[in-house]
Design a protein around this motif. Sequence first.
Motif, PDB file in Angstrom:
ATOM      1  N   SER A 356     -65.689 -34.531  94.175  1.00 34.70           N
ATOM      2  CA  SER A 356     -64.265 -34.899  94.135  1.00 34.70           C
ATOM      3  C   SER A 356     -63.477 -34.186  95.240  1.00 34.70           C
ATOM      4  O   SER A 356     -63.424 -32.956  95.292  1.00 34.70           O
ATOM      5  CB  SER A 356     -63.655 -34.544  92.780  1.00 34.70           C
ATOM      6  N   PRO A 427     -57.659 -38.759  91.587  1.00 37.23           N
ATOM      7  CA  PRO A 427     -58.148 -39.647  92.635  1.00 37.23           C
ATOM      8  C   PRO A 427     -57.166 -40.808  92.771  1.00 37.23           C
ATOM      9  O   PRO A 427     -56.450 -41.120  91.811  1.00 37.23           O
ATOM     10  CB  PRO A 427     -59.490 -40.136  92.091  1.00 37.23           C
ATOM     11  N   PHE A 431     -53.993 -47.719  94.153  1.00 33.50           N
ATOM     12  CA  PHE A 431     -52.663 -47.319  94.622  1.00 33.50           C
ATOM     13  C   PHE A 431     -51.846 -46.544  93.582  1.00 33.50           C
ATOM     14  O   PHE A 431     -50.623 -46.543  93.619  1.00 33.50           O
ATOM     15  CB  PHE A 431     -51.864 -48.547  95.112  1.00 33.50           C
ATOM     16  N   ASN A 487     -50.380 -46.759 100.753  1.00 28.82           N
ATOM     17  CA  ASN A 487     -51.556 -46.455  99.945  1.00 28.82           C
ATOM     18  C   ASN A 487     -51.219 -45.474  98.818  1.00 28.82           C
ATOM     19  O   ASN A 487     -51.562 -45.696  97.660  1.00 28.82           O
ATOM     20  CB  ASN A 487     -52.631 -45.868 100.868  1.00 28.82           C
TER      21      ASN A 487
HETATM   22  C1  LIG Z   1     -61.404 -47.826  90.844  1.00 28.30           C
HETATM   23  C2  LIG Z   1     -61.139 -47.275  92.190  1.00 28.30           C
HETATM   24  C3  LIG Z   1     -59.990 -47.627  92.850  1.00 28.30           C
HETATM   25  C4  LIG Z   1     -59.707 -47.101  94.108  1.00 28.30           C
HETATM   26  N1  LIG Z   1     -58.542 -47.452  94.732  1.00 28.30           N
HETATM   27  C5  LIG Z   1     -58.245 -46.923  95.938  1.00 28.30           C
HETATM   28  C6  LIG Z   1     -57.013 -47.225  96.573  1.00 28.30           C
HETATM   29  O1  LIG Z   1     -56.168 -47.947  96.060  1.00 28.30           O
HETATM   30  N2  LIG Z   1     -56.781 -46.682  97.783  1.00 28.30           N
HETATM   31  C7  LIG Z   1     -57.662 -45.850  98.398  1.00 28.30           C
HETATM   32  O2  LIG Z   1     -57.382 -45.377  99.508  1.00 28.30           O
HETATM   33  N3  LIG Z   1     -58.829 -45.519  97.800  1.00 28.30           N
HETATM   34  C8  LIG Z   1     -59.141 -46.025  96.587  1.00 28.30           C
HETATM   35  N4  LIG Z   1     -60.317 -45.677  95.972  1.00 28.30           N
HETATM   36  C9  LIG Z   1     -61.211 -44.667  96.601  1.00 28.30           C
HETATM   37  C10 LIG Z   1     -61.010 -43.270  95.996  1.00 28.30           C
HETATM   38  O3  LIG Z   1     -59.660 -42.960  95.978  1.00 28.30           O
HETATM   39  C11 LIG Z   1     -61.766 -42.208  96.769  1.00 28.30           C
HETATM   40  O4  LIG Z   1     -63.132 -42.415  96.617  1.00 28.30           O
HETATM   41  C12 LIG Z   1     -61.386 -40.792  96.394  1.00 28.30           C
HETATM   42  O5  LIG Z   1     -62.105 -39.876  97.175  1.00 28.30           O
HETATM   43  C13 LIG Z   1     -61.649 -40.498  94.933  1.00 28.30           C
HETATM   44  O6  LIG Z   1     -61.101 -39.239  94.624  1.00 28.30           O
HETATM   45  P1  LIG Z   1     -62.034 -38.009  94.203  1.00 28.30           P
HETATM   46  O7  LIG Z   1     -62.969 -37.780  95.336  1.00 28.30           O
HETATM   47  O8  LIG Z   1     -61.104 -36.874  94.035  1.00 28.30           O
HETATM   48  O9  LIG Z   1     -62.686 -38.365  92.924  1.00 28.30           O
HETATM   49  C14 LIG Z   1     -60.635 -46.207  94.714  1.00 28.30           C
HETATM   50  C15 LIG Z   1     -61.806 -45.869  94.039  1.00 28.30           C
HETATM   51  C16 LIG Z   1     -62.063 -46.398  92.796  1.00 28.30           C
HETATM   52  C17 LIG Z   1     -63.334 -46.005  92.087  1.00 28.30           C
END
Ligand SMILES: Cc1cc2nc3c(=O)[nH]c(=O)nc-3n(C[C@H](O)[C@H](O)[C@H](O)COP(=O)(O)O)c2cc1C
Length: 591
Positions: A356, A427, A431, A487
């Motif tokens: 994460s 995370p 959006f 975003n």
């Molecule tokens: C269900 C889902 C929706 C996501 N929506 C977005 C988004 O809207 N915009 C974006 O930039 N990334 C999006 N991501 C990518 C995550 O934000 C990214 O992998 C991030 O590193 C996750 O946070 P973490 O590493 O702290 O768990 C999404 C990922 C998932 C699984």
Amino acid sequence: MTRLIKKITDIVPFIVVTAINSVALAMLKMGKQADDFRVFLIIAAAVIVTNLILSIVKKVLTYFTIAISSVTLFGILAVFVYPQLGILFLNNTIAALYAALFLITFFPPIFGLDPFTYDFSKKSYPESVHRMPQFKSINLVLNYFWALIFALAFTLTLITYTRDYALQQILQTIVPITLQLVIGLPLTRKLPELLMAKGSQQKNNFSSVKEMFEAMPYGLNTKKAEGLDLVIQFKLNGEETIEGYLTISRNKCSYSDGLHEKPSTTIISDSKLWLDISNGDVSGDEALINKRYTVEGDAGILLTLSDLFTASVPLKRVKKQKKDAAGSHFLYKSFEPGYIKKIVVINSSPRTDKFSKSLMMANKFLSGAESAGAEAEMVNLKDKTINFCTCCYSCWTKTPGVCIFKDDMPKILEKIRMADLIVYVTPLYVFSVSAQLKVFIDRMLPLLQPYMVKTDGITNHPNRFEEDGPNGLIVFSAGGFPEVKKNFDGISAIVRNIGSHFQKTNLMAEFFLPASELLQQPVYRERRTRVEEACFSAGRDAVLTGTISDSYMKIVSDPGVDQDVFIDQANMFWKSLDGKKAYYQGTPKLF
Ligand SMILES: Cc1cc2nc3c(=O)[nH]c(=O)nc-3n(C[C@H](O)[C@H](O)[C@H](O)COP(=O)(O)O)c2cc1C
């Protein structure tokens, strides 16, 4: 006696400089050289020096005396040491005088010294008013208004109006003086009133209710008081026992001791509480709802009372606006250094800290905060049972402050109430914040009361627990796309609204990490180090200084890669995992 000496020492430099101007010009006109009136100049210098010494000894030295004396002494010295410059001075004594006045008005406030207008304004107002924030800001405006007048006057003395020598001398002197008399003085009288009508966003800092009442007539926002005709009776007890009333009528406010026969409203309160409310340290609405003071008569007047005088701001210091991650200005809040001691992190990433990126940032922040002496606790939402809010409002009605669900939330709310700083880790999912964090935020409802109040123009609910101190709020969020703008807007809107609608919560910073998944790749080691260092420093500074610099947010929000390059690299990465390995197996761990 001191007053008389001050008057004399104030006026002497003017007389001397005018004498030099007239004598020198007459002599030069008669074809004499500066050498011919050396004795006169030496006497003038002696008078100036004696006057300076007298005003220093008697502690009546003013900016004007300093400015005019120094320019005159400098000019006289030039006549003896560097005659060309000396003659220039003698020919333009009045211009030199205005230049000196401009310098003495323009520079002192820049170096943190009082504006020159203080000396004059202080005479017209009681001491309690001197401590009012508007007094200082209005003086600053007046100061620079006069700096402008002196700059204009300087320019006007240099203009050639006519070839007639005598007439030119007269015009050169009269035009700048007319400017001061026709524009300078009338506006100086009008400006404080105009500025007062605009109100102030700065916090009052009265040390007693008595001092506050003394200052109130001068702090009336005349624009908002238009058409009002009311009497507010105060019955205060405790540290100060005061019976007195404020009369607001015909755009004027006055305070009188005693009881009024027919007040519009009567406020009965502890004097310390009323002082805190007036200084903006305690919410008047909340205190009334919690029955900490009582009102007889027209309670609606209270709603206008704070607007009529200075606008109040909550306990913390409010610093200048900073740039947010998307480059726009936003007013992040600050605390006094050392205020933040206890931190609670609400981590909503379902990932472990090996993967994460949101958590990676928060962990670094915590290391920084702990290195500065703060205590931190992490609540991992993925390990907790938290039901969805059902909007039954039992926590507002049947069991105030207590939710119907006996899950893990009540314990977390206890921790939140004790925290000086709350850190959201989420995370970026579609959006917005993660669903886990959203469920958690919804369940914070018991911390609020159902009533509606207005704070800084925003309708909101008062805090249920008056005794809880203010707390900071920070969010750490990682998103896969390389953009911050649009975003992360959804998360930003949520935390900013929490910051403005939860009266005790103050948004201190937003850390949005775009192109987050690349950070895991060894080639982005350098960017990762920059992000980690920024988060560590932010944590340390939050504790030590109470402020988080926008430069840290900027470092985090820089994707460090061009959009096209990002797309290529991201596609290569996903391709490498295509049908072969799961993300967790194919991606290097963060630690
Ligand atoms: C269900 C889902 C929706 C996501 N929506 C977005 C988004 O809207 N915009 C974006 O930039 N990334 C999006 N991501 C990518 C995550 O934000 C990214 O992998 C991030 O590193 C996750 O946070 P973490 O590493 O702290 O768990 C999404 C990922 C998932 C699984």
